[in-house]
Design a protein around this motif. Sequence first.
Motif, PDB file in Angstrom:
ATOM      1  N   LYS A   1       2.570   5.965  -7.602  1.00 46.86           N
ATOM      2  CA  LYS A   1       1.301   7.368  -7.644  1.00 46.86           C
ATOM      3  C   LYS A   1       1.677   8.279  -7.804  1.00 46.86           C
ATOM      4  O   LYS A   1       1.477   9.227  -8.420  1.00 46.86           O
TER       5      LYS A   1
ATOM      6  N   ASN B   1       0.900  -1.242  -0.576  1.00 43.02           N
ATOM      7  CA  ASN B   1      -0.114   0.093   0.126  1.00 43.02           C
ATOM      8  C   ASN B   1       0.681   1.123  -0.724  1.00 43.02           C
ATOM      9  O   ASN B   1       1.227   2.022  -0.623  1.00 43.02           O
TER      10      ASN B   1
ATOM     11  N   ASN C   1       1.801   4.413  -3.030  1.00 44.60           N
ATOM     12  CA  ASN C   1       1.163   5.478  -3.407  1.00 44.60           C
ATOM     13  C   ASN C   1       2.079   6.156  -3.521  1.00 44.60           C
ATOM     14  O   ASN C   1       2.394   7.085  -4.434  1.00 44.60           O
TER      15      ASN C   1
ATOM     16  N   GLY D   1      -6.519   2.129   1.269  1.00 40.35           N
ATOM     17  CA  GLY D   1      -5.428   1.663   1.701  1.00 40.35           C
ATOM     18  C   GLY D   1      -4.423   1.733   3.148  1.00 40.35           C
ATOM     19  O   GLY D   1      -4.247   1.384   3.518  1.00 40.35           O
TER      20      GLY D   1
END
Length: 161
Positions: free
Chosen positions: A60, A53, A57, A119
Amino acid sequence: LQKERSEFISLFHHIIDRFEMNVPEKITFIRELPNEKLFVYIDKDKLIQVIDNIISNAIKYSPEGGNIVCRVVKQRNQLLVSVSDEGMGIAYDKLEKIFERFYRVDKARTRKFGGTGLGLAISKELVEAHHGKIWAKSKEGKGTTILFTLPLMGKKRRYNV
Ligand code: ATP
Ligand code: MG
């Protein structure tokens, strides 16, 4: 949870290896991990979910060419694990909210990057179920660091929690 005595550093290396092989963008992973075996009492699958998770992130929200630093510091009786990125960052007053269910920092972000906002809420529950803490530090425009702790397991100490 299915907790067992596990070596954390090799587990973390494996997770980063997998991301390195699959991330197409030009993102560089930097590892600052101690060169020793460090044992924790964890549900491996759940810990993998937490780190997945956090790294997802970081990817991302990373700019192209960004660095992601994965670090583990051995403290007195715990590990301090952190993942830092060079992305857009998170405003100071939102730093705690990102761990709430369905919270996403802004609508523009939501449109641009998919996700449900679960998440980090799940990660928080899982870290706390391992008697650790999780929090975030960030500078807007500079990047974000997500940190969590995990109790270290003594060499021969028995654990039944
Ligand atoms: P999901 O993880 O469920 O796919 P999500 O990534 O949006 O969706 P979380 O992982 O819980 O949800 O993160 C919550 C929000 O915190 C994100 O929507 C984003 O706004 C912000 N956030 C999380 N990590 C970062 C980061 N590394 N940099 C900038 N913002 C972040
Ligand atoms: Mg996420």
